[in-house]
Design a protein around this motif. Structure first.
Motif, mmCIF file in Angstrom:
data_model
loop_
_atom_site.group_PDB
_atom_site.id
_atom_site.type_symbol
_atom_site.label_atom_id
_atom_site.label_comp_id
_atom_site.label_asym_id
_atom_site.label_seq_id
_atom_site.Cartn_x
_atom_site.Cartn_y
_atom_site.Cartn_z
ATOM 1 N N ILE A 164 0.510 -1.367 -0.135
ATOM 2 C CA ILE A 164 0.057 0.158 -0.212
ATOM 3 C C ILE A 164 0.870 1.101 -0.223
ATOM 4 C CG2 ILE A 164 -1.908 1.187 1.459
ATOM 5 C CD1 ILE A 164 -2.805 -1.438 2.240
ATOM 6 N N ARG A 165 1.818 1.213 0.696
ATOM 7 C CA ARG A 165 3.026 2.152 0.806
ATOM 8 C C ARG A 165 3.452 2.634 -0.399
ATOM 9 N NH1 ARG A 165 3.573 0.283 6.637
ATOM 10 N NH2 ARG A 165 5.629 -0.749 5.086
ATOM 11 N N THR A 166 3.884 1.696 -1.352
ATOM 12 C CA THR A 166 4.615 1.739 -2.412
ATOM 13 C C THR A 166 4.187 1.840 -3.429
ATOM 14 O OG1 THR A 166 5.989 -0.583 -2.038
ATOM 15 C CG2 THR A 166 5.076 0.270 -4.378
ATOM 16 N N VAL A 167 2.248 1.539 -3.425
ATOM 17 C CA VAL A 167 1.840 1.978 -4.044
ATOM 18 C C VAL A 167 1.256 3.384 -4.563
ATOM 19 C CG1 VAL A 167 0.419 -0.166 -5.152
ATOM 20 C CG2 VAL A 167 -0.086 0.857 -3.489
ATOM 21 N N GLU A 168 0.654 3.718 -3.068
ATOM 22 C CA GLU A 168 1.074 5.441 -3.471
ATOM 23 C C GLU A 168 1.389 6.186 -2.907
ATOM 24 O OE1 GLU A 168 -2.631 4.646 0.233
ATOM 25 O OE2 GLU A 168 -0.893 5.170 0.741
ATOM 26 N N SER A 169 3.100 6.103 -3.078
ATOM 27 C CA SER A 169 3.844 6.590 -3.838
ATOM 28 C C SER A 169 4.034 6.798 -4.837
ATOM 29 C CB SER A 169 4.681 6.734 -2.045
ATOM 30 O OG SER A 169 5.002 5.728 -2.678
ATOM 31 N N ARG A 170 4.259 5.757 -5.476
ATOM 32 C CA ARG A 170 5.335 5.284 -6.573
ATOM 33 C C ARG A 170 4.456 6.431 -8.010
ATOM 34 N NH1 ARG A 170 3.708 -0.783 -7.618
ATOM 35 N NH2 ARG A 170 1.030 0.246 -8.701
ATOM 36 N N GLY A 171 3.121 6.949 -7.906
ATOM 37 C CA GLY A 171 2.643 8.120 -8.977
ATOM 38 C C GLY A 171 1.719 7.232 -10.102
ATOM 39 N N PHE A 172 0.978 7.318 -10.724
ATOM 40 C CA PHE A 172 0.078 7.024 -12.378
ATOM 41 C C PHE A 172 0.516 6.922 -13.885
ATOM 42 C CE2 PHE A 172 -2.866 7.022 -14.499
ATOM 43 C CZ PHE A 172 -4.266 6.085 -14.111
ATOM 44 N N LEU A 173 0.697 6.337 -14.318
ATOM 45 C CA LEU A 173 0.705 6.350 -15.671
ATOM 46 C C LEU A 173 -0.057 5.331 -16.711
ATOM 47 C CD1 LEU A 173 2.908 6.593 -17.892
ATOM 48 C CD2 LEU A 173 3.754 4.236 -16.607
ATOM 49 N N VAL A 174 -0.054 5.397 -17.510
ATOM 50 C CA VAL A 174 -1.405 4.506 -18.052
ATOM 51 C C VAL A 174 -0.429 4.603 -20.080
ATOM 52 C CG1 VAL A 174 -2.959 4.631 -19.165
ATOM 53 C CG2 VAL A 174 -3.414 4.997 -16.740
ATOM 54 N N GLY A 175 0.374 4.542 -20.557
ATOM 55 C CA GLY A 175 0.928 5.214 -21.618
ATOM 56 C C GLY A 175 2.088 4.592 -21.299
ATOM 57 N N ILE A 176 2.741 5.676 -22.252
ATOM 58 C CA ILE A 176 4.641 5.395 -22.484
ATOM 59 C C ILE A 176 4.812 6.326 -21.500
ATOM 60 C CG2 ILE A 176 6.087 6.967 -23.038
ATOM 61 C CD1 ILE A 176 4.483 4.465 -25.262
ATOM 62 N N ASP A 177 6.131 5.429 -20.288
ATOM 63 C CA ASP A 177 6.129 6.299 -18.660
ATOM 64 C C ASP A 177 7.486 7.080 -19.489
ATOM 65 O OD1 ASP A 177 8.139 6.911 -17.585
ATOM 66 O OD2 ASP A 177 7.527 4.893 -16.415
ATOM 67 N N PRO A 178 7.012 8.348 -19.950
ATOM 68 C CA PRO A 178 8.477 9.560 -19.987
ATOM 69 C C PRO A 178 9.691 9.636 -19.630
ATOM 70 C CG PRO A 178 6.874 10.783 -18.667
ATOM 71 C CD PRO A 178 6.243 8.690 -18.473
ATOM 72 N N GLU A 179 9.957 8.818 -18.825
ATOM 73 C CA GLU A 179 10.625 8.589 -18.386
ATOM 74 C C GLU A 179 11.363 7.573 -18.863
ATOM 75 O OE1 GLU A 179 12.598 10.707 -16.080
ATOM 76 O OE2 GLU A 179 10.544 11.779 -14.723
ATOM 77 N N THR A 180 11.489 6.144 -19.310
ATOM 78 C CA THR A 180 11.912 5.082 -20.255
ATOM 79 C C THR A 180 11.214 4.991 -21.222
ATOM 80 O OG1 THR A 180 10.245 3.966 -19.416
ATOM 81 C CG2 THR A 180 12.055 3.844 -17.575
#
Length: 231
Positions: A164-180
């Motif tokens: 829970i702590r991990t998913v609440e802090s890792r941000g949100f993404l659907v699609g292309i990750d701008p970092e990778t």
């Protein structure tokens, strides 16, 4: 990302294009479109038996562990939205929550506001909160309307709490990750699956990155299937 996950992700993107929508435009945000997948009215799916979808006191899974998936079928342009719940082993207490993504964005960096929340209460309190979107960050126009539950002979409450702590802090993404530059997701379904997997839920179907929530919910074998109305 594995080859299988990438292939399923591309199928998800193609399905969205065919439907004429931009996938993730609302992320996992529920939208009141007036259409919903109808639950089976409480009949255990696929022949639920004792120790799996069996029902204990107050209608909750028999235990000692248990898990639930809550569904907003009209969320994310009808692709669906999910939340989660798990039983504190051997008790009548449950922990539950979701990643709501009220900002409707495709991407929120780690540490950003993704509308994540979690709570603890009785089974009845969990159903009441989910049916009313009691913890939704803002005004909800379409609460959870379906839920599926299962008993689990295995459980890891501490592991689930850590996730829970991990998913609440890792941000949100659907699609292309701008970092990778990779196709992937960190959305409501990923949060639901990762928490319940960390709990060691029995009969939990794998949820691949960019999986369609409404499709994944139908793959939960030996889980009950009920309508959820405000209470």
């Amino acid at each position: 990302m594995s080859g299988l996950a990438r292939k399923r992700g591309f199928r998800w993107a193609l399905a969205a294009t065919a439907a004429g929508v931009v996938v993730g435009m609302t992320g996992c945000q529920p939208m009141d479109t007036g259409a919903a997948v109808k639950p089976s009215g409480g009949t255990p799916s696929h022949g639920a038996t004792a120790g799996t979808g069996s029902v204990g006191s107050a209608g909750q899974p028999a235990g000692p562990g248990g898990a639930c998936v809550f569904v907003k079928p009209d969320g994310a342009q009808k692709f669906g939205h999910t939340g989660w719940g798990f039983r504190i082993t051997g008790t009548d207490r449950w922990e539950y929550g979701a990643v709501e993504n009220p900002g409707n964005g495709l991407y929120t960096p780690p540490g950003g506001d993704i509308g994540a929340w979690h709570a603890e209460g009785s089974y009845a309190q969990m159903l009441s909160d989910m049916s009313r979107d009691a913890h939704y960050p803002g005004k909800s126009t379409h609460p959870y309307s379906r839920y599926r539950c299962t008993s689990s002979s295995t459980s890891d409450v501490n592991g689930a709490r850590a996730m829970i702590r991990t998913v609440e802090s890792r941000g949100f993404l659907v699609g292309i990750d701008p970092e990778t530059g990779d196709l992937g997701s960190r959305d409501c379904l990923d949060a639901t699956y990762d928490v319940l997997k960390a709990y060691r839920t029995r009969h939990l179907t794998p949820a691949y990155q960019t999986e369609i929530p409404n499709v994944w919910v139908e793959t939960l074998v030996l889980w009950t299937d009920k309508a959820l109305t405000p209470r």
